[in-house]
Every structure is written in C-alpha cells, then in structure tokens.
Design a protein around this motif. Structure first.
Motif, PDB file in Angstrom:
ATOM      1  N   LYS A 173     -29.225 -23.625  25.795  1.00 39.67           N
ATOM      2  CA  LYS A 173     -30.180 -24.734  25.819  1.00 39.67           C
ATOM      3  C   LYS A 173     -30.678 -24.893  27.255  1.00 39.67           C
ATOM      4  N   ASN A 174     -31.848 -25.465  27.403  1.00 41.64           N
ATOM      5  CA  ASN A 174     -32.320 -25.767  28.752  1.00 41.64           C
ATOM      6  C   ASN A 174     -31.596 -27.010  29.254  1.00 41.64           C
ATOM      7  N   PRO A 175     -30.949 -26.933  30.427  1.00 43.36           N
ATOM      8  CA  PRO A 175     -30.178 -28.093  30.890  1.00 43.36           C
ATOM      9  C   PRO A 175     -31.064 -29.221  31.406  1.00 43.36           C
ATOM     10  N   GLY A 177     -32.971 -34.866  18.001  1.00 41.27           N
ATOM     11  CA  GLY A 177     -33.044 -34.709  19.453  1.00 41.27           C
ATOM     12  C   GLY A 177     -33.320 -33.237  19.720  1.00 41.27           C
ATOM     13  N   TYR A 178     -33.189 -32.855  20.975  1.00 42.57           N
ATOM     14  CA  TYR A 178     -33.466 -31.463  21.362  1.00 42.57           C
ATOM     15  C   TYR A 178     -32.459 -30.531  20.676  1.00 42.57           C
ATOM     16  N   ARG A 179     -32.945 -29.753  19.724  1.00 39.21           N
ATOM     17  CA  ARG A 179     -32.109 -28.838  18.912  1.00 39.21           C
ATOM     18  C   ARG A 179     -30.913 -29.574  18.310  1.00 39.21           C
ATOM     19  N   GLU A 237     -44.624 -10.570  22.971  1.00 41.45           N
ATOM     20  CA  GLU A 237     -44.598 -10.035  24.333  1.00 41.45           C
ATOM     21  C   GLU A 237     -43.302 -10.389  25.057  1.00 41.45           C
ATOM     22  N   LYS A 238     -42.744 -11.568  24.737  1.00 44.48           N
ATOM     23  CA  LYS A 238     -41.606 -12.060  25.521  1.00 44.48           C
ATOM     24  C   LYS A 238     -40.250 -11.889  24.864  1.00 44.48           C
ATOM     25  N   LEU A 239     -40.253 -11.946  23.538  1.00 42.82           N
ATOM     26  CA  LEU A 239     -38.961 -11.994  22.835  1.00 42.82           C
ATOM     27  C   LEU A 239     -38.714 -10.689  22.099  1.00 42.82           C
ATOM     28  N   VAL A 283     -34.725 -28.163  33.556  1.00 41.81           N
ATOM     29  CA  VAL A 283     -35.024 -26.943  34.322  1.00 41.81           C
ATOM     30  C   VAL A 283     -34.799 -25.754  33.385  1.00 41.81           C
ATOM     31  N   PRO A 284     -35.758 -24.840  33.271  1.00 43.81           N
ATOM     32  CA  PRO A 284     -35.554 -23.723  32.338  1.00 43.81           C
ATOM     33  C   PRO A 284     -34.304 -22.915  32.696  1.00 43.81           C
ATOM     34  N   ALA A 285     -33.425 -22.773  31.722  1.00 42.11           N
ATOM     35  CA  ALA A 285     -32.231 -21.954  31.938  1.00 42.11           C
ATOM     36  C   ALA A 285     -32.652 -20.526  32.280  1.00 42.11           C
ATOM     37  N   ALA A 286     -33.789 -20.081  31.702  1.00 44.21           N
ATOM     38  CA  ALA A 286     -34.283 -18.719  31.978  1.00 44.21           C
ATOM     39  C   ALA A 286     -34.451 -18.501  33.479  1.00 44.21           C
ATOM     40  N   TRP A 287     -34.986 -19.520  34.167  1.00 41.89           N
ATOM     41  CA  TRP A 287     -35.210 -19.397  35.613  1.00 41.89           C
ATOM     42  C   TRP A 287     -33.870 -19.274  36.350  1.00 41.89           C
ATOM     43  N   MET A 288     -32.914 -20.112  35.974  1.00 46.40           N
ATOM     44  CA  MET A 288     -31.609 -20.087  36.656  1.00 46.40           C
ATOM     45  C   MET A 288     -30.905 -18.755  36.436  1.00 46.40           C
ATOM     46  N   LYS A 340     -37.321  -9.411  29.428  1.00 43.52           N
ATOM     47  CA  LYS A 340     -38.548 -10.217  29.533  1.00 43.52           C
ATOM     48  C   LYS A 340     -38.284 -11.710  29.390  1.00 43.52           C
ATOM     49  N   GLN A 341     -37.107 -12.090  28.911  1.00 42.22           N
ATOM     50  CA  GLN A 341     -36.779 -13.511  28.752  1.00 42.22           C
ATOM     51  C   GLN A 341     -35.247 -13.638  28.835  1.00 42.22           C
ATOM     52  N   PRO A 342     -34.754 -13.930  30.043  1.00 44.28           N
ATOM     53  CA  PRO A 342     -33.296 -13.880  30.250  1.00 44.28           C
ATOM     54  C   PRO A 342     -32.508 -14.971  29.524  1.00 44.28           C
ATOM     55  N   LEU A 343     -33.208 -15.851  28.808  1.00 50.52           N
ATOM     56  CA  LEU A 343     -32.511 -16.856  28.007  1.00 50.52           C
ATOM     57  C   LEU A 343     -31.929 -16.217  26.744  1.00 50.52           C
ATOM     58  N   GLY A 381     -32.334 -15.361  19.439  1.00 55.41           N
ATOM     59  CA  GLY A 381     -33.342 -16.124  20.190  1.00 55.41           C
ATOM     60  C   GLY A 381     -32.700 -16.678  21.454  1.00 55.41           C
ATOM     61  N   SER A 382     -33.142 -17.870  21.855  1.00 55.26           N
ATOM     62  CA  SER A 382     -32.555 -18.475  23.057  1.00 55.26           C
ATOM     63  C   SER A 382     -31.058 -18.625  22.867  1.00 55.26           C
ATOM     64  N   PHE A 383     -30.298 -18.098  23.794  1.00 55.33           N
ATOM     65  CA  PHE A 383     -28.837 -18.196  23.668  1.00 55.33           C
ATOM     66  C   PHE A 383     -28.343 -19.541  24.215  1.00 55.33           C
TER      67      PHE A 383
HETATM   68  N1  EPU Z   1     -38.748 -18.224  33.132  1.00 58.07           N
HETATM   69  C1  EPU Z   1     -38.282 -17.497  34.193  1.00 58.07           C
HETATM   70  N2  EPU Z   1     -38.035 -16.188  34.020  1.00 58.07           N
HETATM   71  C2  EPU Z   1     -38.273 -15.564  32.833  1.00 58.07           C
HETATM   72  C3  EPU Z   1     -38.753 -16.298  31.717  1.00 58.07           C
HETATM   73  C4  EPU Z   1     -38.986 -17.652  31.906  1.00 58.07           C
HETATM   74  O1  EPU Z   1     -38.081 -18.014  35.282  1.00 58.07           O
HETATM   75  O2  EPU Z   1     -38.042 -14.350  32.761  1.00 58.07           O
HETATM   76  C5  EPU Z   1     -39.045 -19.661  33.343  1.00 58.07           C
HETATM   77  C6  EPU Z   1     -40.522 -19.822  33.660  1.00 58.07           C
HETATM   78  O3  EPU Z   1     -40.667 -20.811  34.641  1.00 58.07           O
HETATM   79  C7  EPU Z   1     -41.089 -20.340  32.346  1.00 58.07           C
HETATM   80  C8  EPU Z   1     -39.921 -21.166  31.855  1.00 58.07           C
HETATM   81  O4  EPU Z   1     -38.761 -20.409  32.199  1.00 58.07           O
HETATM   82  O5  EPU Z   1     -42.234 -21.113  32.539  1.00 58.07           O
HETATM   83  C9  EPU Z   1     -39.940 -21.451  30.374  1.00 58.07           C
HETATM   84  O6  EPU Z   1     -39.984 -20.216  29.655  1.00 58.07           O
HETATM   85  P1  EPU Z   1     -40.463 -20.207  28.121  1.00 58.07           P
HETATM   86  O7  EPU Z   1     -41.812 -20.772  28.006  1.00 58.07           O
HETATM   87  O8  EPU Z   1     -40.220 -18.834  27.594  1.00 58.07           O
HETATM   88  O9  EPU Z   1     -39.504 -21.258  27.410  1.00 58.07           O
HETATM   89  P2  EPU Z   1     -37.945 -21.475  27.432  1.00 58.07           P
HETATM   90  O10 EPU Z   1     -37.700 -22.852  27.927  1.00 58.07           O
HETATM   91  O11 EPU Z   1     -37.247 -20.386  28.156  1.00 58.07           O
HETATM   92  C10 EPU Z   1     -37.981 -22.560  25.055  1.00 58.07           C
HETATM   93  C11 EPU Z   1     -37.246 -22.406  23.761  1.00 58.07           C
HETATM   94  C12 EPU Z   1     -37.749 -21.181  23.001  1.00 58.07           C
HETATM   95  C13 EPU Z   1     -39.247 -21.324  22.760  1.00 58.07           C
HETATM   96  C14 EPU Z   1     -39.931 -21.491  24.120  1.00 58.07           C
HETATM   97  C15 EPU Z   1     -41.413 -21.745  23.982  1.00 58.07           C
HETATM   98  C16 EPU Z   1     -35.037 -23.390  24.188  1.00 58.07           C
HETATM   99  C17 EPU Z   1     -33.579 -23.143  24.340  1.00 58.07           C
HETATM  100  N3  EPU Z   1     -35.810 -22.310  24.000  1.00 58.07           N
HETATM  101  O12 EPU Z   1     -37.619 -21.434  25.862  1.00 58.07           O
HETATM  102  O13 EPU Z   1     -37.109 -21.184  21.731  1.00 58.07           O
HETATM  103  O14 EPU Z   1     -39.772 -20.202  22.090  1.00 58.07           O
HETATM  104  O15 EPU Z   1     -39.368 -22.616  24.819  1.00 58.07           O
HETATM  105  O16 EPU Z   1     -41.609 -23.036  23.539  1.00 58.07           O
HETATM  106  O17 EPU Z   1     -35.465 -24.534  24.227  1.00 58.07           O
HETATM  107  C18 EPU Z   1     -35.301 -20.357  20.520  1.00 58.07           C
HETATM  108  O18 EPU Z   1     -34.916 -21.518  20.432  1.00 58.07           O
HETATM  109  O19 EPU Z   1     -34.641 -19.399  20.007  1.00 58.07           O
HETATM  110  C19 EPU Z   1     -36.487 -20.050  21.274  1.00 58.07           C
HETATM  111  C20 EPU Z   1     -36.923 -18.824  21.495  1.00 58.07           C
END
Ligand code: EPU
Length: 364
Positions: free
Chosen positions: A254-256, A174-176, A238-240, A297-302, A321-324, A250-252
């Motif tokens: 999971k995306n909820p 499954g997812y991770r 560029e992002k990480l 919903v991307p956790a990064a956005w929240m 550059k990537q708040p996740l 890396g991502s701290f």
């Molecule tokens: N976003 C923001 N602000 C930001 C960055 C992102 O709002 O500063 C939003 C944007 O809407 C963007 C969305 O978040 O489109 C998704 O961002 P991103 O493509 O970077 O993917 P992610 O969902 O944040 C997941 C994986 C990453 C993987 C990327 C690319 C998880 C927990 N993380 O991140 O995996 O590189 O997709 O596929 O699923 C890792 O697991 O360590 C890892 C880096």
C-alpha cells in the motif's frame, strides 16, 4: 450448481502463479446455491477467493476454498429504485443502476459499461479480479475507487444463514479497505452481487497522472467511456506486467501515509542527496477521523530510491517499470522467495525513510 473437488490445483486461480493445492475447492454458480452449502461442515479454515489477484498463497491450503461463478450483468428497472426525492433528482441526471454478479470478471463489467455508454468504471479498466472481491477490497486506480460507484452490496450471511445487503455507507470503505475486511467479521459475509450507480451523463475523470497526455488530440468535451478505457488499458499495459505472461498480484504494497513533519524530513534528505529543486512525489490526503493533514508518498518511489527496481532474487523480482509490483519472474518462484524479497524491501525502506511499508496483498 455446486462443483466440489479435493486436492485442487490452485496455480491458475492465483495470479501470482503459486503452485499450491486446496484440500477442498467448491465453486457455485447461483445465489441460491449458497443456501445448500453446510458452512458448519466445511473443512476449516474457509477462504472465499475472487480472481485470486490479490493473494499470496504461502503454502497448500488446508481448508476449503470457495469461488463464485455468479455471472450476470443486469440493468435494474429505474422506476423501482428511485423511491425518494434525492433519488428522483439523480434519475434526471441519468443514473443507471446495474446489478452485477460476484463472479463477473471486473474488466468484463468495465467493457460492458463502456460499450453501453455508461460512465463510472472506465478508469478502473483492466484491473485484474472479480466483482465480488472488488467490493471487499475497494479497488482503485487513476483517481477512482470502486466505492464511488457502488450503491449496495448483497451478501449471504454464513452465520445467520440469510441474505443481507449493505448500503455503501455501511461498507465503511477506506483505502483498499472495507467492513468486510474487519478481522471480527472477515469471511462471514459472502458477496453475491453488487449494485453500481453508473451515469449516462459524461463525467470524465482525467486528473490522475498522464491520463490527459495519453488522450491528447481527443476533444475533452466529446470523450466517450470507450476512449478513456482504451487510454487506461494502454497506460496499464506500459507499466504493469501482463497477467497472462508474468505472475504478480498487482501492487504488492500500500502507499504509506505519513505526517507532514516526517515528509519534510524525507524532502530535506532527498534535496541533500540530489539537488535543491528535487521534488518528492506526494499527495495530500484527508484521513478519516484525523484532523491533521497527512501525506501519501508513493511506495514505488521509496522502493526505487532504495535501489530495488528490476532486482531479481531467485524466482522473484521487482518489476522494472513499476517497483510497487513483485513478480513471479521465472514462473517457478516459491512463496518463500517472494516473502524474502518483501521483507528485504520493507527493511530497506524502513532504514532509509523510517517508513513502515504494509503489503496490500493478502498472505494466506
Ligand atoms: N513512481 C516511481 N517510480 C516508478 C513508478 C512510480 O517513483 O518506477 C512514483 C512516481 O512518482 C509516480 C508515483 O510513484 O507518479 C505513482 O505511481 P502510479 O501512478 O503507478 O501509482 P501507484 O501509487 O504506484 C496506485 C495503485 C495502483 C493503480 C495506480 C494508478 C496502490 C497500492 N496502487 O499505484 O493499483 O493502478 O495507483 O491509479 O494504491 C493495484 O492495486 O494492484 C494497482 C496496480
């Protein structure tokens, strides 16, 4: 050969760079070595690590840390592997089975595959970690999860003291997530090697994010895995944070995944806060065993909406550059500082969105 060390410094064995020690550390470099380890006798708890890229050590480790250096990449004899009709059909589509040791750095495998002209893992380029852990964690990026290319996972069963293997269907990916993370059997199976099904037939996966834009100018019909790998590495860099420069896992989080109704509430609040045209990023997901449509919903956005982007707290910080990603900003961060930041992020996302974030990083 098995190498054993006591009070081993683990700073370089966890990408977060936590300055911790393991009471006992054992490293082995062949599948056969596992038979010689007396698992019953090891100081407990026992933790098998890969590249240490998904771990947060919260303290010195009081038991035994194991690490594989099984290091081979081998193309299998295709005739031996295609016993039934379906597999013979697959052979005609030029599937190539490759067996890879658990201690191989996953990106070295991606590099090897791209140079061999083999498709399947190019989108997973530059993910830190090793092959054994990739099969436990089901790593994923840019529209591909490693389960998509795994055929079989070979393990040593430390309870029955025998070698076993799991077909991909039995790994419950499954997812991770996988069967190997199930609390009831966690730690029982040690991955020794993984068989991947790669392809000589071009199959570029370019739908995710800005991958197509980065590849712009290159004709889609004649793309190579090397070109896609290069583009993925460029995007990730560029992002990480560069792992050798700034510690992180890396991502701290999971995306909820939330219900449509919950998502609509979030959309309404965002439109009220910004404007009626505001778009909340999201993906529709099929959840295993759930018929209802769910939204990821991307956790990064929240986290960004809660104002955390680039914020520092002692030695820890939220990556600008990537708040996740939470980083060991000073290189001297204490686990407590990382955990303190984690808790505050979780609390503010809960307050603003009524969403519970869960760490992807395993706390040890
Ligand atoms: N976003 C923001 N602000 C930001 C960055 C992102 O709002 O500063 C939003 C944007 O809407 C963007 C969305 O978040 O489109 C998704 O961002 P991103 O493509 O970077 O993917 P992610 O969902 O944040 C997941 C994986 C990453 C993987 C990327 C690319 C998880 C927990 N993380 O991140 O995996 O590189 O997709 O596929 O699923 C890792 O697991 O360590 C890892 C880096």
């Amino acid at each position: 050969m098995i190498k054993t060390a006591y009070y081993q410094d683990l700073t370089k064995m966890n990408t977060f760079g936590m300055k911790v020690k393991a009471r006992c550390f054992m490293e082995y470099d062949s599948v056969a070595d596992l038979v010689d380890i007396e698992f019953e006798e090891l100081a407990r708890p026992v933790l098998h690590i890969g590249g240490g890229s998904n771990l947060l050590f919260t303290d010195d480790f009081k038991g035994t840390v194991l690490h594989s250096k099984i290091d081979f990449i081998e193309m299998l004899d295709q005739e031996d592997c295609h016993s039934d009709r379906a597999e013979r059909v697959e052979k005609s589509q030029e599937t190539v089975l490759v067996s890879v040791g658990s201690g191989v750095i996953f990106d070295d495998f991606c590099d090897w595959a791209a140079k061999e002209g083999l498709w399947g893992v190019e989108n997973l380029s530059y993910i830190p970690g090793e092959v054994g852990a990739s099969a436990v964690q089901n790593i994923g990026a840019y529209g591909v999860e490693v389960k998509d290319v795994i055929r079989k996972v070979y393990c040593y069963d430390t309870v029955e003291e025998e070698f076993v293997n799991f077909d991909v269907e039995d790994c419950e990916y499954g997812y991770r997530d996988s069967v190997f993370k199930d609390p009831e059997i966690k730690g029982r199976y040690i991955v020794t090697h993984v068989v991947f099904a790669l392809s000589r037939t071009p199959q570029p996966k370019l739908e995710y994010g800005n991958l197509k834009t980065v590849l712009e100018g290159l004709p889609e019909g004649s793309l190579t895995p090397v070109q896609i790998r290069k583009a993925i590495i460029k995007i990730r860099k560029e992002k990480l944070p560069e792992p050798s420069v700034m510690g992180s896992a890396g991502s701290f989080f999971k995306n909820p995944v939330i219900s449509v109704e919950h998502f609509e509430r979030i959309v309404a609040a965002a439109k009220a806060e910004y404007c009626q045209d505001y778009k909340v990023p999201h993906y529709i997901v099929e959840c295993h065993g759930v018929t209802e449509t769910m939204i990821k919903v991307p956790a990064a956005w929240m986290i960004e909406q809660c104002g955390w982007k680039g914020k520092r707290s002692g030695g820890a910080a939220v990556w600008e550059k990537q708040p996740l990603v939470i980083v060991n900003y000073t290189g001297e961060a204490y686990p407590e500082e990382i955990i303190g930041l984690e808790k505050r992020i979780i609390a503010s996302v809960k307050t603003k969105f009524d969403v519970e974030l869960h760490p992807e990083v395993e706390h040890i």
